[in-house]
Scaffold this motif. Structure first.
Motif, PDB file in Angstrom:
ATOM      1  N   ILE A  18     -11.608  -0.489  -4.731  1.00 59.97           N
ATOM      2  CA  ILE A  18     -11.087  -1.337  -3.672  1.00 59.97           C
ATOM      3  C   ILE A  18     -12.086  -1.368  -2.535  1.00 59.97           C
ATOM      4  O   ILE A  18     -12.553  -0.320  -2.088  1.00 59.97           O
ATOM      5  CB  ILE A  18      -9.729  -0.808  -3.175  1.00 59.97           C
ATOM      6  CG1 ILE A  18      -8.741  -0.710  -4.339  1.00 59.97           C
ATOM      7  CG2 ILE A  18      -9.169  -1.712  -2.083  1.00 59.97           C
ATOM      8  CD1 ILE A  18      -7.417  -0.063  -3.959  1.00 59.97           C
TER       9      ILE A  18
ATOM     10  N   ARG B 149      -1.961   1.433   1.853  1.00 61.65           N
ATOM     11  CA  ARG B 149      -2.836   0.627   2.696  1.00 61.65           C
ATOM     12  C   ARG B 149      -3.710   1.492   3.601  1.00 61.65           C
ATOM     13  O   ARG B 149      -4.784   1.065   4.041  1.00 61.65           O
ATOM     14  CB  ARG B 149      -2.014  -0.347   3.540  1.00 61.65           C
ATOM     15  CG  ARG B 149      -0.982   0.306   4.435  1.00 61.65           C
ATOM     16  CD  ARG B 149      -0.153  -0.738   5.197  1.00 61.65           C
ATOM     17  NE  ARG B 149       0.915  -0.131   5.962  1.00 61.65           N
ATOM     18  CZ  ARG B 149       0.740   0.451   7.145  1.00 61.65           C
ATOM     19  NH1 ARG B 149      -0.465   0.484   7.688  1.00 61.65           N
ATOM     20  NH2 ARG B 149       1.777   0.976   7.784  1.00 61.65           N
TER      21      ARG B 149
ATOM     22  N   SER C  21      -6.835   2.339   1.609  1.00 53.59           N
ATOM     23  CA  SER C  21      -7.766   1.235   1.388  1.00 53.59           C
ATOM     24  C   SER C  21      -8.755   1.056   2.526  1.00 53.59           C
ATOM     25  O   SER C  21      -9.757   0.354   2.370  1.00 53.59           O
ATOM     26  CB  SER C  21      -6.970  -0.064   1.189  1.00 53.59           C
ATOM     27  OG  SER C  21      -6.269  -0.417   2.387  1.00 53.59           O
TER      28      SER C  21
ATOM     29  N   TYR D   2      -3.143   5.266  -6.145  1.00 51.33           N
ATOM     30  CA  TYR D   2      -4.057   4.780  -5.108  1.00 51.33           C
ATOM     31  C   TYR D   2      -4.867   5.981  -4.602  1.00 51.33           C
ATOM     32  O   TYR D   2      -4.289   7.022  -4.252  1.00 51.33           O
ATOM     33  CB  TYR D   2      -3.290   4.141  -3.964  1.00 51.33           C
ATOM     34  CG  TYR D   2      -2.558   2.892  -4.349  1.00 51.33           C
ATOM     35  CD1 TYR D   2      -3.166   1.648  -4.238  1.00 51.33           C
ATOM     36  CD2 TYR D   2      -1.245   2.961  -4.835  1.00 51.33           C
ATOM     37  CE1 TYR D   2      -2.482   0.483  -4.610  1.00 51.33           C
ATOM     38  CE2 TYR D   2      -0.563   1.814  -5.209  1.00 51.33           C
ATOM     39  CZ  TYR D   2      -1.191   0.575  -5.094  1.00 51.33           C
ATOM     40  OH  TYR D   2      -0.530  -0.563  -5.447  1.00 51.33           O
TER      41      TYR D   2
END
Length: 443
Positions: free
Chosen positions: A440, A117, A120, A407
């Motif tokens: 993203i 997170r 992101s 990620y």
């Protein structure tokens, strides 16, 4: 009860001096001062300013008095101009210490992100579905290294960066400007300037600050190159330099835009003039008569008044505008009598033939000693290097392997949109096949 933190006067002063707006304002004032120094003649005697600007004020407003009082006759060595340079240098130094140096140190530190997170929220982010994301981290690290990235690989995460040298650029730009100003101030305070006219065969002895002989300068030959219309195009002086230390004399030439640097002194070809006329009256020996500039007759007119009788009466005026001649002769009433060419036919004056055998030109040589020049050159080199490094884009990239996915997130201090488009392509090139990657949106 809310506590209010107040800064000390010293802290407020430091904050003001390191403010970019102050540096920009100082740069504007320095540019304005430089424009004034370019528009106004610099370094002339005070009488020259009174003669010119008391009659025709500068810009129609400013006479010689304010020009001299405000030190506009020597802008670049004036107290206020050097103060502006000092303030700008101090402002850049404080800005470098308070902002650029901490920014560089922060850029050199590795930032460790451990949660997807966190990535992101960066300006460029993507995620990929992978069968073995931890193995892909090693593949990604090797691929990034081949492409010039610095890589720091840890369990289940990776950090990479490139272009960190670009963060050094702003600091070097500030350092280069500070060196430039130090060199300019040092040259203005410790430098010296001398302009002299030398005729061929004449010498000039230069002394150091203690009064000891430093350099002897002799003009061997001086020539003026002219175009077909007789207008001067180039001046050249052949010089011999003799140092008091043992060694052979140094022979060299200077011309306009081609100075000579020797023993800490720079010699420039500045101007030219007529030094003397060599003439004969009747059967007299050759007489070398110095001439003086006659600005009331023209910008480049030289002349001398000669008596034609032993008692000093019946004078004539001899004028010349070129080292090639001719010499024009006027009587006491200002009437033109005739012209004489060097080595040409004589002119009869009061029963005596007057001949001009030679017109002796003089070279205007400007000698400058500026100890700040090495610092100025070094400042320019550092400034150019810093400007070039500042163009390098600094990019950082983080990758985390978690629950069958990779990620990724990163940012760039230049061209962010291109970096956002580049990130998925980079993964596709290194991690084939990577068609399951998606971008993203930043949080």
């Amino acid at each position: 009860m809310t506590a209010v933190t107040t800064r000390s006067p010293l802290a407020r002063l430091l904050a003001l001096l390191s403010d970019l707006r102050l540096a920009v304002a100082l740069l504007g004032l320095i540019a304005l001062a430089s424009a004034i120094g370019t528009a106004l003649p610099q370094g002339d005697p005070a009488e020259a300013y009174h003669d010119h600007y008391d009659v025709a004020p500068w810009l129609g407003l400013i006479r010689a008095g304010p020009i001299l009082a405000l030190q506009l006759d020597h802008v670049y060595s004036s107290i206020w101009f050097l103060t502006l340079l000092g303030l700008l240098g101090l402002s850049l130094l404080l800005c470098s210490i308070r902002r650029q140096w901490p920014s560089l140190r922060a850029a050199l530190r590795w930032v460790d992100y451990t949660q997807p997170r966190q990535l992101s929220k960066l300006v460029a982010a993507a995620s990929c579905s992978r069968r073995d994301p931890e193995k892909d981290l090693g593949t990604l690290a090797a691929g990034l290294s081949r492409r010039g990235w610095q890589v720091k690989l840890q369990p289940r995460r990776l950090a990479a960066r490139r272009g960190v040298a670009g963060r050094v650029g702003p600091l070097l730009v500030h350092a280069g400007m500070i060196l430039l100003m130090l060199g300019a101030v040092w040259g203005a305070l410790a430098g010296s300037r001398l302009e002299r006219y030398l005729a061929p065969g004449r010498s000039l002895e230069l002394l150091d600050r203690r009064g000891h002989a430093h350099l002897s300068l002799t003009l061997d030959h001086f020539s003026v190159a002219r175009d077909p219309l007789g207008r001067p195009e180039q001046f050249q002086s052949d010089l011999t330099l003799v140092s008091p230390t043992p060694g052979s004399p140094e022979r060299s030439s200077i011309s306009v835009n081609h100075p000579l640097r020797s023993r800490g002194i720079t010699l420039y070809q500045a101007d030219w003039a007529i030094a003397a006329l060599t003439l004969r009256f009747g059967r007299s020996p050759a007489l070398q008569i110095p001439v003086q500039p006659l600005p009331q007759l023209g910008e480049q007119v030289w002349g001398v008044v000669l008596p034609t009788r032993p008692d000093g009466t019946v004078p004539v005026l001899l004028t010349v505008e070129s080292e090639q001649g001719p010499v024009t002769v006027f009587d006491a009433a200002g009437q033109r009598i005739g012209q004489l060419s060097p080595g040409g036919a004589p002119l009869e004056l009061q029963g005596l033939p007057l001949r001009i055998t030679e017109i002796l030109p003089a070279s205007g040589i400007l000698l400058k000693r500026d100890p700040g020049v090495p610092l100025v050159y070094l400042g320019f080199a550092v400034l150019l290097l810093g400007g070039g490094l500042s163009m390098i884009s600094t990019q950082q990239l983080w990758t985390i392997a978690s629950e069958g996915r990779l990620y990724l997130g990163g940012f760039s201090n230049r061209n962010v949109v291109a970096f956002q488009d580049q990130l998925p392509l980079l993964l596709t090139e290194i991690l084939e096949p990577a068609d399951q990657c998606r971008t993203i949106a930043a949080g």
